[in-house]
Design an enzyme around this catalytic site. Structure first.
Site, PDB file in Angstrom:
ATOM      1  N   GLU A  88      -5.054   2.725  15.566  1.00  0.00           N
ATOM      2  CA  GLU A  88      -4.269   2.668  14.321  1.00  0.00           C
ATOM      3  C   GLU A  88      -4.980   3.445  13.225  1.00  0.00           C
ATOM      4  O   GLU A  88      -6.134   3.181  12.904  1.00  0.00           O
ATOM      5  CB  GLU A  88      -4.084   1.203  13.886  1.00  0.00           C
ATOM      6  CG  GLU A  88      -3.323   1.048  12.565  1.00  0.00           C
ATOM      7  CD  GLU A  88      -3.059  -0.413  12.163  1.00  0.00           C
ATOM      8  OE1 GLU A  88      -3.062  -1.295  13.041  1.00  0.00           O
ATOM      9  OE2 GLU A  88      -2.850  -0.662  10.966  1.00  0.00           O
ATOM     10  N   ASN A 146       2.812  -7.792   7.492  1.00  0.00           N
ATOM     11  CA  ASN A 146       2.838  -9.086   6.801  1.00  0.00           C
ATOM     12  C   ASN A 146       4.307  -9.458   6.667  1.00  0.00           C
ATOM     13  O   ASN A 146       5.013  -8.928   5.814  1.00  0.00           O
ATOM     14  CB  ASN A 146       2.197  -8.992   5.413  1.00  0.00           C
ATOM     15  CG  ASN A 146       0.695  -8.809   5.491  1.00  0.00           C
ATOM     16  OD1 ASN A 146       0.040  -9.360   6.380  1.00  0.00           O
ATOM     17  ND2 ASN A 146       0.133  -8.032   4.577  1.00  0.00           N
ATOM     18  N   LYS A 170      -7.633  -0.675  14.602  1.00  0.00           N
ATOM     19  CA  LYS A 170      -7.896   0.271  13.512  1.00  0.00           C
ATOM     20  C   LYS A 170      -9.040   1.208  13.891  1.00  0.00           C
ATOM     21  O   LYS A 170      -9.968   0.810  14.599  1.00  0.00           O
ATOM     22  CB  LYS A 170      -8.253  -0.471  12.225  1.00  0.00           C
ATOM     23  CG  LYS A 170      -7.051  -1.157  11.582  1.00  0.00           C
ATOM     24  CD  LYS A 170      -7.354  -1.641  10.166  1.00  0.00           C
ATOM     25  CE  LYS A 170      -6.126  -2.345   9.609  1.00  0.00           C
ATOM     26  NZ  LYS A 170      -6.309  -2.808   8.210  1.00  0.00           N
ATOM     27  N   GLU A 176      -5.708 -12.495   7.775  1.00  0.00           N
ATOM     28  CA  GLU A 176      -5.350 -12.503   6.351  1.00  0.00           C
ATOM     29  C   GLU A 176      -4.208 -13.471   6.062  1.00  0.00           C
ATOM     30  O   GLU A 176      -3.156 -13.083   5.550  1.00  0.00           O
ATOM     31  CB  GLU A 176      -5.024 -11.081   5.878  1.00  0.00           C
ATOM     32  CG  GLU A 176      -6.213 -10.133   6.044  1.00  0.00           C
ATOM     33  CD  GLU A 176      -5.997  -8.745   5.466  1.00  0.00           C
ATOM     34  OE1 GLU A 176      -4.851  -8.276   5.430  1.00  0.00           O
ATOM     35  OE2 GLU A 176      -7.010  -8.138   5.048  1.00  0.00           O
ATOM     36  N   GLU A 231     -14.981  12.001  -0.790  1.00  0.00           N
ATOM     37  CA  GLU A 231     -16.104  11.159  -0.364  1.00  0.00           C
ATOM     38  C   GLU A 231     -17.291  11.313  -1.311  1.00  0.00           C
ATOM     39  O   GLU A 231     -17.970  10.335  -1.637  1.00  0.00           O
ATOM     40  CB  GLU A 231     -16.533  11.534   1.059  1.00  0.00           C
ATOM     41  CG  GLU A 231     -17.718  10.718   1.547  1.00  0.00           C
ATOM     42  CD  GLU A 231     -18.114  11.025   2.987  1.00  0.00           C
ATOM     43  OE1 GLU A 231     -17.835  12.137   3.461  1.00  0.00           O
ATOM     44  OE2 GLU A 231     -18.704  10.139   3.627  1.00  0.00           O
ATOM     45  N   ARG A 237      -2.055  -6.632  16.899  1.00  0.00           N
ATOM     46  CA  ARG A 237      -3.098  -5.987  16.090  1.00  0.00           C
ATOM     47  C   ARG A 237      -4.436  -6.724  16.192  1.00  0.00           C
ATOM     48  O   ARG A 237      -4.474  -7.950  16.256  1.00  0.00           O
ATOM     49  CB  ARG A 237      -2.665  -5.882  14.632  1.00  0.00           C
ATOM     50  CG  ARG A 237      -1.455  -4.976  14.466  1.00  0.00           C
ATOM     51  CD  ARG A 237      -0.985  -4.925  13.028  1.00  0.00           C
ATOM     52  NE  ARG A 237      -1.708  -3.980  12.208  1.00  0.00           N
ATOM     53  CZ  ARG A 237      -2.308  -4.284  11.069  1.00  0.00           C
ATOM     54  NH1 ARG A 237      -2.353  -5.523  10.620  1.00  0.00           N
ATOM     55  NH2 ARG A 237      -2.894  -3.354  10.351  1.00  0.00           N
ATOM     56  N   GLU A 263      -4.691   4.369   1.063  1.00  0.00           N
ATOM     57  CA  GLU A 263      -5.125   3.170   0.338  1.00  0.00           C
ATOM     58  C   GLU A 263      -6.520   3.315  -0.270  1.00  0.00           C
ATOM     59  O   GLU A 263      -6.724   3.007  -1.438  1.00  0.00           O
ATOM     60  CB  GLU A 263      -5.076   1.959   1.286  1.00  0.00           C
ATOM     61  CG  GLU A 263      -5.568   0.680   0.640  1.00  0.00           C
ATOM     62  CD  GLU A 263      -5.417  -0.540   1.539  1.00  0.00           C
ATOM     63  OE1 GLU A 263      -4.963  -0.406   2.695  1.00  0.00           O
ATOM     64  OE2 GLU A 263      -5.764  -1.639   1.073  1.00  0.00           O
ATOM     65  N   ARG A 289     -18.247  -8.885   8.981  1.00  0.00           N
ATOM     66  CA  ARG A 289     -16.845  -8.530   9.221  1.00  0.00           C
ATOM     67  C   ARG A 289     -16.701  -7.392  10.221  1.00  0.00           C
ATOM     68  O   ARG A 289     -15.754  -7.364  11.002  1.00  0.00           O
ATOM     69  CB  ARG A 289     -16.177  -8.166   7.888  1.00  0.00           C
ATOM     70  CG  ARG A 289     -14.805  -7.568   8.040  1.00  0.00           C
ATOM     71  CD  ARG A 289     -14.077  -7.547   6.719  1.00  0.00           C
ATOM     72  NE  ARG A 289     -12.938  -6.635   6.780  1.00  0.00           N
ATOM     73  CZ  ARG A 289     -12.116  -6.410   5.771  1.00  0.00           C
ATOM     74  NH1 ARG A 289     -12.306  -7.023   4.616  1.00  0.00           N
ATOM     75  NH2 ARG A 289     -11.108  -5.575   5.892  1.00  0.00           N
ATOM     76  N   ASP A 309     -12.011  -1.191   7.439  1.00  0.00           N
ATOM     77  CA  ASP A 309     -10.656  -1.041   6.926  1.00  0.00           C
ATOM     78  C   ASP A 309     -10.382   0.318   6.297  1.00  0.00           C
ATOM     79  O   ASP A 309     -10.310   0.418   5.071  1.00  0.00           O
ATOM     80  CB  ASP A 309     -10.380  -2.139   5.894  1.00  0.00           C
ATOM     81  CG  ASP A 309      -8.895  -2.297   5.617  1.00  0.00           C
ATOM     82  OD1 ASP A 309      -8.097  -1.650   6.303  1.00  0.00           O
ATOM     83  OD2 ASP A 309      -8.544  -3.089   4.719  1.00  0.00           O
ATOM     84  N   ARG A 342       0.832  -1.214   0.000  1.00  0.00           N
ATOM     85  CA  ARG A 342       0.000   0.000   0.000  1.00  0.00           C
ATOM     86  C   ARG A 342       0.864   1.262   0.000  1.00  0.00           C
ATOM     87  O   ARG A 342       0.527   2.267   0.625  1.00  0.00           O
ATOM     88  CB  ARG A 342      -0.965   0.030   1.184  1.00  0.00           C
ATOM     89  CG  ARG A 342      -1.746  -1.249   1.389  1.00  0.00           C
ATOM     90  CD  ARG A 342      -2.452  -1.684   0.127  1.00  0.00           C
ATOM     91  NE  ARG A 342      -3.106  -2.979   0.287  1.00  0.00           N
ATOM     92  CZ  ARG A 342      -3.720  -3.612  -0.716  1.00  0.00           C
ATOM     93  NH1 ARG A 342      -3.691  -3.120  -1.934  1.00  0.00           N
ATOM     94  NH2 ARG A 342      -4.313  -4.760  -0.506  1.00  0.00           N
ATOM     95  N   LYS A 354       0.937  -9.123  13.601  1.00  0.00           N
ATOM     96  CA  LYS A 354      -0.319  -9.404  12.895  1.00  0.00           C
ATOM     97  C   LYS A 354      -0.435 -10.917  12.883  1.00  0.00           C
ATOM     98  O   LYS A 354       0.338 -11.596  12.198  1.00  0.00           O
ATOM     99  CB  LYS A 354      -0.249  -8.842  11.477  1.00  0.00           C
ATOM    100  CG  LYS A 354      -1.431  -9.243  10.585  1.00  0.00           C
ATOM    101  CD  LYS A 354      -1.360  -8.539   9.221  1.00  0.00           C
ATOM    102  CE  LYS A 354      -2.519  -8.957   8.315  1.00  0.00           C
ATOM    103  NZ  LYS A 354      -2.505  -8.229   7.017  1.00  0.00           N
TER     104      LYS A 354
HETATM  105  O1  GCW Z   1      -6.040  -2.553   4.559  1.00  0.00           O
HETATM  106  C1  GCW Z   1      -5.648  -3.875   4.464  1.00  0.00           C
HETATM  107  C2  GCW Z   1      -4.656  -3.871   3.371  1.00  0.00           C
HETATM  108  C3  GCW Z   1      -3.594  -4.908   3.506  1.00  0.00           C
HETATM  109  C4  GCW Z   1      -3.000  -4.815   4.895  1.00  0.00           C
HETATM  110  C5  GCW Z   1      -4.106  -5.094   5.900  1.00  0.00           C
HETATM  111  C6  GCW Z   1      -3.631  -4.953   7.339  1.00  0.00           C
HETATM  112  C7  GCW Z   1      -0.759  -5.091   5.646  1.00  0.00           C
HETATM  113  O2  GCW Z   1      -5.339  -3.982   2.151  1.00  0.00           O
HETATM  114  O3  GCW Z   1      -2.643  -4.653   2.515  1.00  0.00           O
HETATM  115  O4  GCW Z   1      -1.894  -5.665   5.100  1.00  0.00           O
HETATM  116  O5  GCW Z   1      -5.143  -4.162   5.726  1.00  0.00           O
HETATM  117  O6  GCW Z   1      -3.869  -3.898   7.906  1.00  0.00           O
HETATM  118  O7  GCW Z   1      -3.056  -5.871   7.876  1.00  0.00           O
END
Ligand code: GCW
Length: 681
Positions: free
Chosen positions: A389, A205, A362, A288, A513, A321, A395, A338, A367, A163, A284
């Site tokens: 966060e 990641n 977050k 994912e 927006e 996280r 993104e 989700r 997201d 990102r 993390k």
């Molecule tokens: O927003 C999403 C992103 C992923 C990211 C994930 C996260 C690092 O698309 O690319 O991975 O969140 O926050 O872990």
């Protein structure tokens, strides 16, 4: 600002080629340098002053009768103890500072309890001088509101940045740590100048090579830690939960297994041997496709505590996280939501985490969308350290090709009243630790920088990095003040340029927006890279990000009465507000409710007409941004002008694409024509 490399630290006023002579009397610095951060503070001050005034600066141990600037640590510097009253000094806390002007001696005194505080005090003074401000009225104490003010790099060792929208990594290339130390140091300096004190230097990641930052690459990491240390920034690593297997050759990564625990204890011991002030691990896990404790039938507390024990003897922390959800959901399954996931996973674990674990949450439950409600997990675990966060990287907000000043969005989140301890329990008071009295807390955010000469790709995106740091230091600052400060330092205060940039920034989030996803519904972007419109891009995917548009209506029913029950994760006052159509705010309507296109908003418009209107207006306003910028050409450095103009041009075109895709989709679905008869395809 030329190529933008010096960002808000140019120290030269673009609006008057002349130097600021008024500050010449302060070109004498007195300081007894005690450590490297103090050395940095003195260097920054003398270089900054020279650039601002055009005068040579001298540094001595005392000022005597001369005017100048006095730097010192309380209790260690007699001069500072004399200059700053003990009561004032007593109110300065860790990393804070007192700064004051004495009219009799014409001396500016900056006193702190530690050298980091001096560094922040120096940057404070330079911000004022660089903007031509008044130093004679200086008389204040500043303490950081949040103890952790962190940046997360999502950099991979192959040189890519997850990102990342501003070139490649400044930290790595070709699976090695990059040796461009000067660049990294310049980054440390930018971060410290706006108050950042922590950085995790690799992507959450963590793949095979990056796992070895903990082991083989430790000497390189040590070098990076030394660079950041000079700027009072602590270094952290993102770790791979499966390291005991991938690096240690063990058969398991089970947190209850004694050899696994031992492996982590040894790994931590080696890191701290090399880097005694190492911050800790960012993790993390079970998210994912990343490994985690679930594989072994353990939970997040088991996993986090194992790591926390390993770093505990050295004062380290584990930042765990909460971005945990089922990313292999069946889109046919309407019972899984989700948005509920983080709360459902973590809330039951309250009280089980060790006191050196911090949960990183977050800002929203999905997201980093352009509009989301605040995550209900924030504040819902009174016995657990939490930090918020944010994502500075854009993104989902235009990827630094569209302008989107995010500070107003962050402010809304921070000011949101959770009602968790009746009225008046805003997110910012939870995150800074005052509500629950937890010891570790603060802000983290995903960085938006890369190897581009101007750091952020879009020059105006620098305001987000700056703004994030300033807000982490003090969430009471307004988005307006921060924007003004940034513009003054970056472009000067000449009109009409100043006001023009200010208007661009302050309107940018609303504009973005309005031509993208409507009324809080989110996504509608192209899968994978997430740039540009694709209304059904994620509709039949396993990612849990649906809008459920059909011929009758659109939106996600997250009510407790008839939907997924997500609303019940909020304190009652908020639950009621979101649950009822009568009180749910328009901008979040489709996040919480599935409604017919003919549903009337509080604004008086129907949903469908709102979609048409905002999209036509939004695209038009995006086009006007370019037009106003073009009128500023004369007042701008050509490079800076071009850079922003190119992006605004792309934004204007791309906003039309968004407009037409969204309008056309909803027109074809609903069959309801635009009241104003504008062109929809
Ligand atoms: O927003 C999403 C992103 C992923 C990211 C994930 C996260 C690092 O698309 O690319 O991975 O969140 O926050 O872990």
């Amino acid at each position: 600002p030329g190529d933008g490399y010096e960002a808000w630290l140019q120290y030269r006023r673009t609006d008057q080629g002349t130097k600021l002579k008024q500050y010449a009397p302060y070109c004498h610095i007195a300081a007894v340098i005690q450590d490297e951060v103090m050395r940095t503070a003195v260097n920054e001050l003398s270089q900054g002053l020279e650039a601002i005034t055009g005068h040579l600066v001298d540094v001595a141990e005392t000022l005597g009768e001369s005017s100048g600037i006095l730097l010192g640590i309380f209790g260690a510097s007699q001069a500072i103890d004399e200059a700053i009253h003990a009561d004032v000094a007593g109110s300065v806390r860790t990393e804070g500072y007192a700064i004051q002007f004495d009219g009799r001696t014409e001396q500016i005194a900056i006193g702190a309890a530690d050298s980091a505080g001096l560094l922040y005090g120096v940057f404070h003074l330079l911000r004022i001088m660089a903007a031509g401000g008044d130093v004679k009225s200086l008389n204040r104490v500043e303490n950081p509101v949040n103890s952790l003010r962190m940046i997360n790099q999502w950099d991979n060792m192959d040189g890519s940045v997850e990102r990342g929208y501003a070139g490649s990594s400044i930290f790595y290339h070709d699976n090695r740590v990059a040796k461009e130390y000067q660049r990294i140091q310049d980054y440390a300096r930018l971060l410290a100048s706006c108050g950042i004190n922590a950085i995790a230097i690799n992507n959450v990641n963590v793949h095979r090579v990056e796992s070895r930052l903990l082991t083989d690459f430790l000497p390189d990491v040590t070098k990076l830690a030394a660079i950041f240390r000079q700027y009072a920034i602590k270094l952290y690593l993102s770790i791979n939960y499966a390291s005991p297997m991938e690096l240690g050759g063990l058969a398991t990564a089970d947190p209850q297994n004694p050899s696994v625990r031992e492996w982590w204890r040894e790994a931590a011991a080696k890191v701290y041997e090399a880097i005694p002030d190492f911050g800790g691990f960012l993790v993390k896990a079970d998210s994912e496709h990343r490994p985690g404790p679930f594989t072994y039938g353990r939970d997040h507390a088991d996993g986090a505590n194992m790591l926390a024990e390993a770093v505990k003897p050295y004062g380290g922390v584990v930042i765990w996280r909460c971005f945990v959800y089922n990313c292999k959901q069946d889109w046919r399954d309407r019972s899984t939501d989700r948005a509920r996931a983080a709360y459902d996973h973590f809330r039951p674990l309250d009280g089980r985490f060790l006191d050196n674990v911090i949960l990183q949450i977050k800002n929203g439950p999905i997201d980093f969308q352009v509009r989301e409600p605040v995550s209900p997990l924030i504040g819902a675990m009174p016995h657990t350290n939490q930090m918020i966060e944010f994502q500075i990287a854009q993104e989902y907000t235009g990827q630094q090709r569209h302008v989107c000043y995010l500070v107003p969005q962050w402010k809304e989140v921070l000011d949101f009243d959770t009602y968790l301890q009746e009225e008046g329990t805003p997110v910012k008071r939870i995150v800074d630790g005052t509500v629950h009295g937890n010891p570790c807390n603060g802000f983290a955010a995903v960085s938006n920088i890369g190897s581009d000469a101007n750091w952020t790709g879009h020059l105006l995106a620098q305001a987000n990095l700056f703004g994030y740091g300033r807000l982490a230091w003090n969430p009471e600052l307004s988005a307006e003040e921060i924007a003004k400060e940034w513009i003054r330092l970056t472009f000067g205060s000449r009109e009409p340029l100043f006001q023009t940039i200010y208007d661009i920034l302050m309107n940018s989030w609303e504009i973005y927006e309005s031509y993208t996803t409507p009324l809080g519904v989110g996504f509608m972007v192209n899968p994978d890279h997430h740039y540009g419109p694709n209304v059904e891009g994620y509709e039949y995917s396993p990612w849990g990000t649906y809008h459920y548009a059909d011929n009758h209506g659109v939106g996600v029913d997250r009510t407790t009465a008839t939907g997924t029950g997500y609303t019940s994760q909020y304190a009652d006052a908020n639950k009621q507000r979101y649950e009822s159509l009568a009180t749910c705010p328009d901008e979040l309507l489709l996040f919480f409710h599935h409604v017919p296109y003919t549903h009337k908003l509080h604004s008086g418009k129907t949903v469908i007409q709102h979609i048409y209107d905002t999209h036509f207006e939004g695209a038009e306003r995006a086009g006007q941004l370019l037009a106003v910028w073009e009128r500023m050409r004369e007042q701008l450095d050509e490079q800076a002008y071009r850079q922003v103009a190119d992006r605004l041009e792309e934004q204007a075109e791309h906003a039309k694409e968004w407009r037409d895709r969204i309008n056309t989709y909803f027109y074809r679905r609903s069959g309801i024509p635009d009241e104003q008869g504008r062109t929809i395809y």
